[in-house]
Design a protein around this motif. Structure first.
Motif, PDB file in Angstrom:
ATOM      1  N   ASP A   4     -25.041  19.580  11.841  1.00 27.86           N
ATOM      2  CA  ASP A   4     -23.926  19.406  10.914  1.00 27.86           C
ATOM      3  C   ASP A   4     -22.838  20.452  11.129  1.00 27.86           C
ATOM      4  O   ASP A   4     -21.627  20.152  11.082  1.00 27.86           O
ATOM      5  CB  ASP A   4     -24.423  19.473   9.477  1.00 27.86           C
ATOM      6  N   GLU A   5     -23.290  21.720  11.340  1.00 27.47           N
ATOM      7  CA  GLU A   5     -22.318  22.769  11.572  1.00 27.47           C
ATOM      8  C   GLU A   5     -21.464  22.482  12.831  1.00 27.47           C
ATOM      9  O   GLU A   5     -20.239  22.665  12.836  1.00 27.47           O
ATOM     10  CB  GLU A   5     -23.029  24.116  11.714  1.00 27.47           C
ATOM     11  N   GLN A   6     -22.178  22.050  13.894  1.00 28.94           N
ATOM     12  CA  GLN A   6     -21.451  21.705  15.125  1.00 28.94           C
ATOM     13  C   GLN A   6     -20.496  20.510  14.918  1.00 28.94           C
ATOM     14  O   GLN A   6     -19.367  20.502  15.414  1.00 28.94           O
ATOM     15  CB  GLN A   6     -22.448  21.397  16.236  1.00 28.94           C
ATOM     16  N   ASN A   7     -21.034  19.553  14.155  1.00 27.93           N
ATOM     17  CA  ASN A   7     -20.160  18.388  13.892  1.00 27.93           C
ATOM     18  C   ASN A   7     -18.922  18.785  13.085  1.00 27.93           C
ATOM     19  O   ASN A   7     -17.819  18.305  13.354  1.00 27.93           O
ATOM     20  CB  ASN A   7     -20.943  17.323  13.132  1.00 27.93           C
ATOM     21  N   ILE A   8     -19.144  19.652  12.082  1.00 25.40           N
ATOM     22  CA  ILE A   8     -18.001  20.086  11.275  1.00 25.40           C
ATOM     23  C   ILE A   8     -16.977  20.832  12.138  1.00 25.40           C
ATOM     24  O   ILE A   8     -15.757  20.629  12.024  1.00 25.40           O
ATOM     25  CB  ILE A   8     -18.493  20.945  10.094  1.00 25.40           C
ATOM     26  N   SER A   9     -17.512  21.721  12.972  1.00 25.27           N
ATOM     27  CA  SER A   9     -16.614  22.473  13.863  1.00 25.27           C
ATOM     28  C   SER A   9     -15.841  21.524  14.797  1.00 25.27           C
ATOM     29  O   SER A   9     -14.634  21.687  15.025  1.00 25.27           O
ATOM     30  CB  SER A   9     -17.445  23.482  14.665  1.00 25.27           C
ATOM     31  N   LEU A  10     -16.597  20.572  15.317  1.00 25.72           N
ATOM     32  CA  LEU A  10     -15.934  19.612  16.213  1.00 25.72           C
ATOM     33  C   LEU A  10     -14.882  18.783  15.473  1.00 25.72           C
ATOM     34  O   LEU A  10     -13.776  18.526  16.000  1.00 25.72           O
ATOM     35  CB  LEU A  10     -16.998  18.695  16.828  1.00 25.72           C
ATOM     36  N   GLU A  11     -15.197  18.348  14.265  1.00 29.23           N
ATOM     37  CA  GLU A  11     -14.233  17.571  13.495  1.00 29.23           C
ATOM     38  C   GLU A  11     -12.973  18.376  13.198  1.00 29.23           C
ATOM     39  O   GLU A  11     -11.841  17.847  13.239  1.00 29.23           O
ATOM     40  CB  GLU A  11     -14.867  17.095  12.196  1.00 29.23           C
ATOM     41  N   GLN A  12     -13.160  19.658  12.845  1.00 30.30           N
ATOM     42  CA  GLN A  12     -12.006  20.503  12.595  1.00 30.30           C
ATOM     43  C   GLN A  12     -11.126  20.639  13.836  1.00 30.30           C
ATOM     44  O   GLN A  12      -9.889  20.578  13.753  1.00 30.30           O
ATOM     45  CB  GLN A  12     -12.467  21.888  12.112  1.00 30.30           C
ATOM     46  N   GLU A  13     -11.769  20.803  14.965  1.00 32.38           N
ATOM     47  CA  GLU A  13     -11.002  20.928  16.216  1.00 32.38           C
ATOM     48  C   GLU A  13     -10.245  19.631  16.535  1.00 32.38           C
ATOM     49  O   GLU A  13      -9.080  19.651  16.926  1.00 32.38           O
ATOM     50  CB  GLU A  13     -11.965  21.294  17.361  1.00 32.38           C
ATOM     51  N   VAL A  14     -10.962  18.530  16.324  1.00 39.48           N
ATOM     52  CA  VAL A  14     -10.300  17.223  16.568  1.00 39.48           C
ATOM     53  C   VAL A  14      -9.142  17.025  15.607  1.00 39.48           C
ATOM     54  O   VAL A  14      -8.073  16.504  15.982  1.00 39.48           O
ATOM     55  CB  VAL A  14     -11.355  16.099  16.439  1.00 39.48           C
ATOM     56  N   ALA A  15      -9.319  17.453  14.334  1.00 39.20           N
ATOM     57  CA  ALA A  15      -8.241  17.299  13.358  1.00 39.20           C
ATOM     58  C   ALA A  15      -7.018  18.116  13.767  1.00 39.20           C
ATOM     59  O   ALA A  15      -5.867  17.659  13.648  1.00 39.20           O
ATOM     60  CB  ALA A  15      -8.734  17.725  11.978  1.00 39.20           C
ATOM     61  N   LYS A  16      -7.291  19.353  14.245  1.00 40.55           N
ATOM     62  CA  LYS A  16      -6.158  20.168  14.695  1.00 40.55           C
ATOM     63  C   LYS A  16      -5.422  19.516  15.869  1.00 40.55           C
ATOM     64  O   LYS A  16      -4.196  19.471  15.905  1.00 40.55           O
ATOM     65  CB  LYS A  16      -6.673  21.561  15.089  1.00 40.55           C
ATOM     66  N   LYS A  17      -6.233  19.058  16.829  1.00 43.46           N
ATOM     67  CA  LYS A  17      -5.606  18.412  18.001  1.00 43.46           C
ATOM     68  C   LYS A  17      -4.828  17.147  17.589  1.00 43.46           C
ATOM     69  O   LYS A  17      -3.738  16.874  18.095  1.00 43.46           O
ATOM     70  CB  LYS A  17      -6.687  18.063  19.025  1.00 43.46           C
ATOM     71  N   THR A  18      -5.447  16.415  16.668  1.00 37.38           N
ATOM     72  CA  THR A  18      -4.785  15.184  16.216  1.00 37.38           C
ATOM     73  C   THR A  18      -3.479  15.493  15.497  1.00 37.38           C
ATOM     74  O   THR A  18      -2.451  14.806  15.693  1.00 37.38           O
ATOM     75  CB  THR A  18      -5.724  14.407  15.290  1.00 37.38           C
ATOM     76  N   ALA A  19      -3.516  16.544  14.640  1.00 35.23           N
ATOM     77  CA  ALA A  19      -2.297  16.925  13.927  1.00 35.23           C
ATOM     78  C   ALA A  19      -1.205  17.367  14.896  1.00 35.23           C
ATOM     79  O   ALA A  19      -0.028  17.009  14.756  1.00 35.23           O
ATOM     80  CB  ALA A  19      -2.609  18.026  12.915  1.00 35.23           C
ATOM     81  N   SER A  20      -1.627  18.169  15.901  1.00 34.08           N
ATOM     82  CA  SER A  20      -0.659  18.640  16.896  1.00 34.08           C
ATOM     83  C   SER A  20      -0.073  17.458  17.678  1.00 34.08           C
ATOM     84  O   SER A  20       1.143  17.375  17.927  1.00 34.08           O
ATOM     85  CB  SER A  20      -1.338  19.638  17.833  1.00 34.08           C
ATOM     86  N   ALA A  78     -32.064  18.734   7.068  1.00 37.79           N
ATOM     87  CA  ALA A  78     -32.861  18.454   8.270  1.00 37.79           C
ATOM     88  C   ALA A  78     -32.088  18.753   9.545  1.00 37.79           C
ATOM     89  O   ALA A  78     -32.686  19.044  10.591  1.00 37.79           O
ATOM     90  CB  ALA A  78     -33.313  16.998   8.276  1.00 37.79           C
ATOM     91  N   ASN A  79     -30.833  18.699   9.453  1.00 40.76           N
ATOM     92  CA  ASN A  79     -30.068  18.849  10.712  1.00 40.76           C
ATOM     93  C   ASN A  79     -28.844  19.732  10.455  1.00 40.76           C
ATOM     94  O   ASN A  79     -27.713  19.351  10.703  1.00 40.76           O
ATOM     95  CB  ASN A  79     -29.637  17.476  11.218  1.00 40.76           C
ATOM     96  N   SER A  80     -29.093  20.933   9.895  1.00 41.64           N
ATOM     97  CA  SER A  80     -28.006  21.811   9.492  1.00 41.64           C
ATOM     98  C   SER A  80     -27.179  22.283  10.689  1.00 41.64           C
ATOM     99  O   SER A  80     -25.941  22.332  10.637  1.00 41.64           O
ATOM    100  CB  SER A  80     -28.574  23.015   8.724  1.00 41.64           C
ATOM    101  N   LYS A  81     -27.912  22.657  11.791  1.00 44.29           N
ATOM    102  CA  LYS A  81     -27.163  23.112  12.963  1.00 44.29           C
ATOM    103  C   LYS A  81     -26.255  22.017  13.534  1.00 44.29           C
ATOM    104  O   LYS A  81     -25.116  22.270  13.922  1.00 44.29           O
ATOM    105  CB  LYS A  81     -28.148  23.583  14.036  1.00 44.29           C
ATOM    106  N   GLN A 122     -24.391  12.512   4.930  1.00 46.03           N
ATOM    107  CA  GLN A 122     -24.400  13.782   5.646  1.00 46.03           C
ATOM    108  C   GLN A 122     -25.048  14.884   4.814  1.00 46.03           C
ATOM    109  O   GLN A 122     -25.758  15.743   5.339  1.00 46.03           O
ATOM    110  CB  GLN A 122     -22.971  14.161   6.030  1.00 46.03           C
ATOM    111  N   GLU A 123     -24.778  14.866   3.511  1.00 48.76           N
ATOM    112  CA  GLU A 123     -25.393  15.891   2.649  1.00 48.76           C
ATOM    113  C   GLU A 123     -26.922  15.730   2.574  1.00 48.76           C
ATOM    114  O   GLU A 123     -27.655  16.709   2.502  1.00 48.76           O
ATOM    115  CB  GLU A 123     -24.783  15.797   1.246  1.00 48.76           C
ATOM    116  N   GLN A 124     -27.359  14.421   2.609  1.00 51.62           N
ATOM    117  CA  GLN A 124     -28.813  14.179   2.573  1.00 51.62           C
ATOM    118  C   GLN A 124     -29.500  14.642   3.857  1.00 51.62           C
ATOM    119  O   GLN A 124     -30.662  15.063   3.840  1.00 51.62           O
ATOM    120  CB  GLN A 124     -29.078  12.687   2.363  1.00 51.62           C
ATOM    121  N   LEU A 125     -28.783  14.555   4.951  1.00 48.02           N
ATOM    122  CA  LEU A 125     -29.357  14.964   6.236  1.00 48.02           C
ATOM    123  C   LEU A 125     -29.049  16.420   6.577  1.00 48.02           C
ATOM    124  O   LEU A 125     -29.410  16.887   7.657  1.00 48.02           O
ATOM    125  CB  LEU A 125     -28.814  14.068   7.361  1.00 48.02           C
TER     126      LEU A 125
END
Length: 573
Positions: A256-272, A251-254, A245-248
């Motif tokens: 990555d940002e969306q993926n990070i945001s999505l992962e955080q949201e999924v983590a919150k939902k999963t924790a809940s 090239a695909n920063s936007k 992910q760091e290598q890409l």
């Protein structure tokens, strides 16, 4: 994580214990059945052995038509612990004695010993009575001895309790051993596995490794090692993924940002969602725990109910045994009274018989002397006159003493026969009571006690005379033993009247009387003021039962300290 309905350890433990319980029940039942059959065979052998003990005397009694002796032998057999019923029949099938728990027998003649089972839990051994006379044999009747299942169980009761107790102790120890072993070796490790796996955190897989203390190298330890290896592989894969992910990223920063945001949201939902699942799991565990507690409480209550039923049955058996023992004590008291009467009569009869023997010996010597003088031709009229005078005096002495012995034996014979029989007949009450008092004369003479009887002449009643004899014997002996203790010249007054086909008896002595407490318990069974000094406490109880049950009347006692004891008896003529 979904909770399993039935754990593996619980299933395994249930199956193992179920097989053991079934085998224990089968083996215990087989042992109890074997004990029962052995005890029954032993009792049957004892019944067969009794044939050699009394068959000869019983055969001779039936051959000589001595029915009272045959009945006496039957009553003696009833005293044996293994005998609950006796039937004696003559050669025509007529019952001579039918005592205790018995049943109807076939009319066919018994030609050899045979063991039969009967309804009601009884079984009996029947055998013929063969009389040998001048080399010939004759079948004079048959005898059937009965026993029952209750006697068998009374013999093996301790063995049964031992077998059941042994099975319960072994079963309880095995259950405790299995529960402890399964809990330490399977249930607790699996529970810790389940708990730690349910707390798996995707963001921190290193902290989600299994850390369960397992001492043995078994499948659970292998499972822990494999699961932790899987976590290590997951961590390694995640590290490689992060590197990619760091290598890409450039090239695909936007993206990555969306993926990070999505992962955080999924983590919150999963924790809940995990928290919600944990709360549900905890509530379910509490519900299962309460269900187990309720089930354990129901099992304890069922066990207590079973124990109460068992104790109630044991109490009922004890009451039945106590009733039998009480009946035997009452019969022993009656026979003891008759034995005392026999001893007194024997002593009193011995005196006139001794005088008679002495007089007869003297008369025999005088006859021999007279014969010698006659042979020598020296017999004089003076010697003959002296002999006649002495012979008349000796005959008078001999006749009076023999009449005295005859009166004593006659009175005792009638009273003794009546006390051992329950047959009803017409009785001259005045004469019969005097015979009873006459039979007690040896006891009365020892302390110069006096019995005054006031009864109408020719007062005839119909009843079992043995009851009358037993009642008056108990009252008089009670006065002598208790009322006239340490007292000479006691007086007993017996007043009998008849009104409207009712007999009224007033018995009174001038003894030391009773206290109010002793008077209230006077007719209770086993109550006596001479406990440990020969008193059984059954005399007045037997007297009360004879008046109220045998005669169908009433009896009351009145007394005060120092004023003697009075009985009032009323019964129909």
């Amino acid at each position: 994580m979904t909770k399993v309905k039935t754990g593996l350890s619980k299933k395994l433990l249930t199956r193992v214990l179920s097989v053991y319980f079934i085998l224990t029940l089968i083996v215990t039942f087989g042992q109890i059945l074997t004990e029962y059959l052995n005890a029954k065979n032993h009792i049957e052998s004892e019944l067969q052995t009794l044939k050699n003990t009394f068959s000869t005397s019983l055969t001779r009694a039936i051959w000589e038509l001595n029915t009272p002796q045959a009945k006496s032998i039957a009553e003696g057999l009833m005293e044996l612990p293994i005998v609950e019923g006796v039937q004696i029949r003559d050669e025509n099938g007529v019952y001579i004695a039918d005592i205790g728990r018995t049943t109807s027998l076939p009319d066919t003649r018994v030609t050899s010993g045979i063991m039969r089972d009967h309804p009601g839990g009884t079984f009996g051994y029947s055998f013929p009575l063969i009389f040998e006379f001048s080399g010939r044999t004759s079948n004079v009747g048959d005898v059937t001895l009965y026993s029952s299942v209750s006697i068998i169980f009374s013999r093996i009761e301790v063995g049964i309790f031992f077998l059941i107790g042994n099975a319960i102790i072994k079963t309880a120890f095995l259950v405790f051993l299995f529960l402890n072993a399964f809990r330490h070796m399977l249930t607790e490790p699996l529970a810790e596995f389940t708990q730690q796996i349910s707390e798996f955190n995707v963001d921190h897989p290193e902290a989600s490794k299994l850390h369960v203390q397992i001492d043995d190298d078994n499948e659970l330890k292998l499972l822990q090692h494999s699961y932790n290896k899987l976590i290590d592989d997951l961590i390694e894969y995640k590290d490689r993924l992060r590197l990619t992910q760091e290598q890409l990223k450039e090239a695909n920063s936007k993206l990555d940002e969306q993926n990070i945001s999505l992962e955080q949201e999924v983590a919150k939902k999963t924790a809940s969602l995990s928290k919600i699942m944990l709360d549900l799991e905890q509530q379910k565990d509490e519900l299962i725990l309460k269900q187990r507690e309720l089930k354990q409480e129901n099992e304890n209550r069922q066990y207590i109910e079973d124990e109460l039923r068992k104790r109630n049955k044991e109490l009922a058996d004890s009451m039945e045994t106590l009733k039998i023992a009480k009946d035997q004590l009452v019969e022993s008291e009656r026979m003891a009274s008759l034995g005392g009467l026999v001893a007194g009569i024997a002593h009193d009869v011995n005196t006139p018989l001794g005088v008679g023997v002495t007089a007869a010996s003297f008369l025999q010597e005088r006859i021999k002397y007279l014969e010698e003088e006659y042979d020598k031709k020296t017999l004089s009229s003076k010697s003959m006159s002296a002999f006649i005078t002495e012979a008349q005096q000796t005959a008078t002495l001999l006749l009076s003493n023999l009449n005295r012995a005859s009166e004593l034996v006659s009175s005792f014979k009638q009273v003794a026969v009546d006390q051992t029989s329950e047959a009803e007949r017409d009785v001259d009450l005045n004469q019969y009571i005097r015979e009873v008092v006459q039979s007690l004369a040896p006891t009365l003479k020892k302390a110069n006690h006096t019995v005054n009887i006031a009864c109408p002449e020719e007062l005839v009643i119909r009843c079992a005379p043995g009851a009358i004899a037993q009642i008056f014997t108990n009252m008089i002996m009670n006065s002598i033993i208790h009322g006239f203790e340490n007292k000479e010249n006691g007086t007993i007054d017996i007043n009998i009247e008849q009104h409207d086909n009712e007999i009224f008896i007033e018995y009174k002595d001038n003894g030391k009387g009773l206290s109010e407490e002793a008077l209230n318990r006077h007719f209770d069974a086993f109550f006596t003021t001479k406990r440990g000094r020969g008193g059984s406490g059954l005399g007045t109880h037997i007297m009360y039962n004879l008046v109220t049950q045998t005669l169908g009347g009433q009896i009351e006692a009145f007394s005060k300290r120092g004023e003697g004891l009075k009985y009032t008896i009323q019964f129909p003529q």
